[in-house]
Each structure stands twice: as C-alpha cells, then as structure tokens.
Scaffold this active site. Structure first.
Site, PDB file in Angstrom:
ATOM      1  N   CYS A 146      -0.269  98.532 162.378  1.00 32.55           N
ATOM      2  CA  CYS A 146       0.177  98.024 163.685  1.00 32.55           C
ATOM      3  C   CYS A 146       0.975  96.718 163.519  1.00 32.55           C
ATOM      4  O   CYS A 146       0.646  95.880 162.682  1.00 32.55           O
ATOM      5  CB  CYS A 146      -1.053  97.769 164.553  1.00 32.55           C
ATOM      6  SG  CYS A 146      -0.677  97.013 166.131  1.00 32.55           S
ATOM      7  N   CYS A 188       0.131  81.282 176.548  1.00 33.59           N
ATOM      8  CA  CYS A 188       0.767  82.601 176.448  1.00 33.59           C
ATOM      9  C   CYS A 188      -0.279  83.565 175.907  1.00 33.59           C
ATOM     10  O   CYS A 188      -1.040  83.219 175.007  1.00 33.59           O
ATOM     11  CB  CYS A 188       1.961  82.528 175.500  1.00 33.59           C
ATOM     12  SG  CYS A 188       2.657  84.135 175.061  1.00 33.59           S
ATOM     13  N   CYS A 195       1.946  92.874 167.956  1.00 37.04           N
ATOM     14  CA  CYS A 195       1.976  91.447 168.314  1.00 37.04           C
ATOM     15  C   CYS A 195       3.227  90.785 167.739  1.00 37.04           C
ATOM     16  O   CYS A 195       3.865  89.960 168.398  1.00 37.04           O
ATOM     17  CB  CYS A 195       0.711  90.745 167.823  1.00 37.04           C
ATOM     18  SG  CYS A 195       0.380  90.984 166.075  1.00 37.04           S
ATOM     19  N   CYS A 200       6.231  89.106 170.401  1.00 31.25           N
ATOM     20  CA  CYS A 200       6.317  87.649 170.593  1.00 31.25           C
ATOM     21  C   CYS A 200       7.732  87.249 171.034  1.00 31.25           C
ATOM     22  O   CYS A 200       8.700  87.452 170.307  1.00 31.25           O
ATOM     23  CB  CYS A 200       5.946  86.930 169.294  1.00 31.25           C
ATOM     24  SG  CYS A 200       6.157  85.147 169.465  1.00 31.25           S
ATOM     25  N   ASP A 227     -13.477  73.207 169.838  1.00 32.52           N
ATOM     26  CA  ASP A 227     -12.093  72.787 169.534  1.00 32.52           C
ATOM     27  C   ASP A 227     -11.978  71.405 168.898  1.00 32.52           C
ATOM     28  O   ASP A 227     -10.937  71.079 168.370  1.00 32.52           O
ATOM     29  CB  ASP A 227     -11.207  72.710 170.801  1.00 32.52           C
ATOM     30  CG  ASP A 227     -10.832  74.063 171.347  1.00 32.52           C
ATOM     31  OD1 ASP A 227     -11.146  75.058 170.690  1.00 32.52           O
ATOM     32  OD2 ASP A 227     -10.227  74.100 172.427  1.00 32.52           O
ATOM     33  N   CYS A 272      -6.174  95.830 161.420  1.00 29.28           N
ATOM     34  CA  CYS A 272      -4.828  95.852 162.014  1.00 29.28           C
ATOM     35  C   CYS A 272      -4.054  97.071 161.512  1.00 29.28           C
ATOM     36  O   CYS A 272      -3.188  97.597 162.216  1.00 29.28           O
ATOM     37  CB  CYS A 272      -4.057  94.583 161.646  1.00 29.28           C
ATOM     38  SG  CYS A 272      -4.560  93.141 162.612  1.00 29.28           S
TER      39      CYS A 272
HETATM   40  S1  SF4 Z   1      -1.452  93.806 167.817  1.00 30.20           S
HETATM   41 FE1  SF4 Z   1      -1.401  92.468 166.021  1.00 30.20          FE
HETATM   42  S2  SF4 Z   1      -3.460  91.652 165.877  1.00 30.20           S
HETATM   43 FE2  SF4 Z   1      -3.593  93.460 167.204  1.00 30.20          FE
HETATM   44  S3  SF4 Z   1      -4.078  95.175 165.835  1.00 30.20           S
HETATM   45 FE3  SF4 Z   1      -1.854  95.087 166.047  1.00 30.20          FE
HETATM   46  S4  SF4 Z   1      -1.212  93.854 164.289  1.00 30.20           S
HETATM   47 FE4  SF4 Z   1      -3.388  93.456 164.561  1.00 30.20          FE
HETATM   48  S1  SF4 Z   2       0.968  83.175 172.077  1.00 31.70           S
HETATM   49 FE1  SF4 Z   2       2.919  84.058 172.790  1.00 31.70          FE
HETATM   50  S2  SF4 Z   2       4.512  82.760 171.883  1.00 31.70           S
HETATM   51 FE2  SF4 Z   2       2.584  82.340 170.793  1.00 31.70          FE
HETATM   52  S3  SF4 Z   2       2.651  83.681 169.030  1.00 31.70           S
HETATM   53 FE3  SF4 Z   2       1.553  84.804 170.644  1.00 31.70          FE
HETATM   54  S4  SF4 Z   2       3.152  85.981 171.713  1.00 31.70           S
HETATM   55 FE4  SF4 Z   2       4.178  84.433 170.476  1.00 31.70          FE
END
Ligand code: SF4
Ligand code: SF4
Length: 376
Positions: free
Chosen positions: A197, A247, A200, A204, A135, A194
C-alpha cells in the site's frame, strides 16, 4: 516486579484502550534521529533536538520501564477526505484535524496516567519514581509504543494498530519501577502490515514524505498550521486547501482506519464555535452544520478577535496556534476557497479579509492580502 497483565488491566480501569510496557533501551529507529534532524526536517521544532529523545535511558535518571497507554479519539463524524471545501449552501468552510475537535487531550490523558500511577503506588508501597507525559516528555512515544507491542510504524510514520487504526493519543509513564515488558525476550514487535500500500504517500497534498517512513515535517500541513510561527511558504499555500488546524489526510486514506472504532468519550466530540453566551443558549449537542469545529465556517474564524479566540479555544488543542496562527491559516483557506462572487458570504468574507489585510501583525496582514488576490 509488576506483572504486564496486571498493568494492562489497571490501564483499562484508568480509562485507556490499550497499554504496553517496554524496558527503557535504545530502540533501533532512534539511531536515525540525528540524521533526520541534520537534514533540517524538524523545521522550527527545537524541542525535537533534545538529545535525550535518542535514548530512553537518558530520559530519566534510573529509568527502567516505559509504560505506554493509548486512548482512541475517533468519532462517528466524516473524514476530511469526505467533507469538501464548502458547506451545503456553498459557504466556505475550514477543516480542523479530528483530534482537535474536542477537549484538550493533554489534560484528558494526564488525568488517566495519574490514576494509573496511583494504582501502582497502592500495589507497590516502596518509594519509586514515575513521570507521566503527554507529548511533553523527552521520549519518542510512537517508537516506544512499537516495542511495547502496540503496533507498527506505518509508511505515514504514525503508529498503526490492527484493532484501533491510528486515531488515538499516546501517553507514557517513565518509571524506575521494574515492570514486566509486554514482549518477552526474543519476541518481535508487531509486523509491518502496510504491505504494498502507498495510499498515504500518494494522498499527501504537500508531498511531505521524502520516502516511505520518512517525513519532512517542514512540508506537513500539521507543522505549517500549528508549529510554524511565521508566514506559510508561498508554494505550500495552495496545497494546504482548507486546513486551518492540522491535517488528517494520510490517516483518512489508510485502510487500517476504514473500520476504526468510535470512542465513547463525549470529550472528543466536536465543540461548537460559539461565544460563552451563545453556548449557554445552545441546547443542541448536534454540531453538524452550525459553527462547529467539525467543519467551521471560514467567515466565523476570520471574524474572531484575540479575546474571542482566547474565550472560544480555552480547553481546546486549537489554542496552540494562538490567534495569529489560526487567523493566518483561515486567510490561506479563504484564498483557496474559490468562494463564488454570487455566494451570500462572498462580500462579508472580502470585507473581513480587507480588515485583516490592514492588521498591524505582518503575518496576518500578508496572508489576508494573498487571500484577497486569489478570490477577488
Ligand atoms: S495508507 Fe500508508 S500507513 Fe496506511 S497501510 Fe497504506 S502505506 Fe501503510
Ligand atoms: S498530515 Fe497531511 S500534510 Fe502531513 S504528511 Fe500527512 S497528509 Fe501530508
């Protein structure tokens, strides 16, 4: 020249799950860094403005190769998306990101990277430079990892691998040693799997993705709970839910993590949130419902004073928030908890929040006042 398969074997012997090597060069994704920064998406993270991060050739004089090592930190315990806001008895609980449950990974990875460098020095006795970073280096590890053949950058902006998913840490060695790259000339990195899909992006809670593959870190709960030093912006408090450190949502919903293997390392198991004396008395290593970092009781977090915090989070990644950050986050989580008036912990939580609302630290005090206004 060091041969790739030899390096990979040595990295495994040093305790890593995967390893790849890439020649230090300007990877295509890095050209987008300055625009991302100019849009202000880095928030207060000044270190991201280091211009060396835009070209690995600037990261170290004479650099030739970047060795990228990956260590799985996944455990068998539930995902944030399965855990809920409260424990079995309705007691409000916070959520700590999966990677924050165990020992400080910086140390765990650095020891392994140093072991790998020692093996390189045995094999190549001529002097060479090698710098290990977890990091802290002026390099974008995820991008280097992609071109070292380890995976692809997903729509959630993280590195994804077919075999391990995305619950892993990355460590890098920058060196002026010539090491054979994992991908041969003309060979492409792993394809983007991906597909169509968008889980994600939809999951969020703060809508931190400006578009697929682009995140506004200022809205990300990881940034808000760990990097931001001041108050959490009002409009992002409710979407934060019960997160008190990081998160995992955009990883927890990812199909590539559905069968993610579990690490055998005890260092990544959830620590118990006990004082030193209590820890010494505690003979159980099953943290499922105690004061575990797995799903910590908000009442316990709100009770910590600065000394308790230092004692309990020594050697834990959570110490990065400092006392003020963690208590601020716990206040926001308490405000979101919907703790019932009839719950046995309601009065005690209100009492702790009232005490914090009078704290001399204005960020803590204001967060506690906000929480009280939501639950009283
Ligand atoms: S959840 Fe997001 S990162 Fe994972 S496969 Fe689906 S689009 Fe890609
Ligand atoms: S870590 Fe949580 S808040 Fe950050 S982009 Fe992913 S789902 Fe969104």
């Amino acid at each position: 020249m060091a041969n790739t398969s030899w390096i990979v074997g040595q990295a495994k012997a040093a305790g890593f799950d995967l390893c790849g090597v890439v020649r230090a060069e300007a990877f295509p994704e890095l050209a987008k860094t300055s625009e991302w920064l100019a849009r202000g998406y880095a928030g207060e993270m000044q270190y991201l403005h280091d211009p060396r991060r835009e070209d690995p050739r600037a990261a170290m004089p004479g650099i030739r190769s970047v060795i990228v090592c990956l260590l799985n930190y996944n455990t068998k315990f539930p995902l944030s998306t399965e855990a809920g806001l409260a424990g079995r008895n309705g007691e409000p609980k916070g959520w700590v990101s999966r990677y924050g449950w165990g020992d400080d990974y910086h140390q765990v990875l650095l020891e392994r990277l140093e072991a790998l460098i020692a093996r390189l020095r045995e094999r190549f006795p001529e002097p060479f430079e090698a710098r290990a970073y977890v990091d802290t280096g002026p390099i974008q590890e995820r991008v280097a990892a992609k071109y070292a053949g380890l995976g692809w950058l997903g729509k959630n902006t993280l590195l994804l691998t077919q075999t391990i998913g995305s619950y892993f840490f990355l460590g890098v060695i920058l060196t002026n040693l010539e090491v054979e790259p994992t991908l041969r000339a003309g060979e492409m990195p792993a394809p983007d799997l991906c597909g169509s899909c968008t889980r994600c992006l939809e999951a969020c809670p703060t809508q931190a993705f400006v578009e697929p593959y682009v995140m506004d870190a200022r809205k990300c709960i990881s940034y808000l709970t760990i990097e931001l030093r001041g108050s959490i912006p009002e409009e992002l408090r409710q979407p934060m839910g019960n997160h008190v450190f990081g998160c995992d949502i955009c990883q927890d919903v990812c199909p590539w993590n559905r069968h993610a293997p579990v690490s055998a390392l005890a260092q990544f198991l959830p620590k118990t949130l006990l004082s030193r004396e209590e820890n010494e008395r505690n003979e159980s290593d099953a943290p499922a419902d105690g004061n575990s970092l797995l799903h910590p009781r908000l009442e316990s977090l709100l009770s910590l004073n600065e000394e308790d915090f230092r004692e309990m989070f020594r050697g834990s990644p959570v110490k990065r928030t400092k006392w003020r950050g963690l208590i601020r986050n716990a206040c926001i989580a308490a405000g979101n908890s919907k703790v019932a008036h009839a719950s046995p912990s309601y009065e005690r939580i209100c009492e702790r929040l009232k005490k914090l609302a009078a704290c001399s630290d204005s960020v803590v005090a204001e967060s506690a006042q906000w929480a009280l206004s939501r639950i009283q």
